[in-house]
Write a protein that holds these residues in place. Sequence first.
Motif: not given
Length: 444
Positions: A275-293, A329-338
């Motif tokens: 088995f593998a998990a974490g930074d040594s492994a791929t993830v399945f990236y839902n926005p593209t439906q592809q394996d990614d790092y 950063l400097y009191g400004k919040a930034m967040a993202s998904s996908g």
Amino acid sequence: MKVAIIGCTHAGIFSARGILETDPNAEITVFEKNDTVSFLSCGIALWVGDHVSDPEKMFYDSVEAMQHDGIEMKMKHEVTKVDLDDKTITYENLNNNQETTDQFDKIVVTTGSKPVMPPIPGIEGKNIYLCKNWDDAKAIKEASKDAKSAIVIGAGYIGAEIAEQFSVNGIKTTLIDGLDRVLAKNFDQDITDEVELEYQKHDVTLALGQMVKSFESHDGGVTVNTDKGSYEAEIVVLGIGFLPRTDLFTGQVKMIDNGAIIVDKYMQTSVKDVFAAGDSATVFYNPTQQDDYIPLATNAVRQGILVGKNILKPQVAYLGTQSTSAVELYGKAMASSGLNQQLAKSRGIDGIKTVTIEQDYRPDFMLTTTPVRATLVWDEKTRAVLGGSFYSEHDISQTANALSLAIQNKMTIDELALSDFLFQPNFSQPINFLGAVAMAAAKK
């Protein structure tokens, strides 16, 4: 059942504890070349900037606790050779250089990632620091204590946060990156332009669109030479990025081009009982439906949990990831998904559309409010939500989590526009900004 876990940060911790929960009789051995586990490296910049109450609290588990629960912890033991077919592991005790080979029924690869270290002359010189583990954190904290100037290489999340904390603590800072924007892979230009203005207000020199050619360490510090100029400071911090630490397994298991081990939805590799998990492994990236790092602690934790649940038999499938993240950063919040426009372009994704709105997060009759900028990304043909981002002085981080669920569940912009979001003047407008940006997308 004898199980070997190689590496013990987030994925290793959650794999070990999950396996023990699934099979209390499992004989679990963890191999870790360092002497600590579970370090939250995302807190390094906060510690450097004196925003951490106690650095010991940056660890959420301990060697002693894991041993107490029946997990054999071989700390300061480096795995030097692995035969995945035979399930044999050769490891060296770094305290006495004794080498041992042992065989296991199952192997879990949670070796994590390593900092990108391009073959640049002088990169391993004096006063040049990495930003990855506990030892790195202590070194940066000590070096920056009396420093008057610093150079940060890399304007992704790590470099951006370190540069910000240096600057607000009176250290004259230069931020260098090969791309032409800070956080270029994380946010679109309307947000990064705002961030760059904040850096400039805090006297940070932005050396963007520049490639480092050499480092020169000397008594006064370090000179960094790029293809467009030279910069000098007392210390340099490298935040260039990460690659999977999987050299031991090359040729034994299927990988993507950068060396990340390909796993299926049950965290199994191409080799049985491995088995593998974490930074040594791929993830399945839902926005593209592809394996990614995508090396994120959140991905590592969830994949580690799945190793535990699936160690005996495949039973709980991976839901994939949206790479949801945030930074302040400097009191400004930034967040993202996908996806954003840059990520879509780099992955060859065509046919996306975007819309951006700005509205106060709560009604103007309140004594205080502040604007939120919201962007949504969707597929032009299917109208499926693919990503988005948020920027404000208001804490918008949990909205990225809501958006993450929308992407994971393959919602369309029309469905998101009609979703049930609360209205209460302390917290929100009658139409929450997430719903409002979805409405703008549907109208567009």
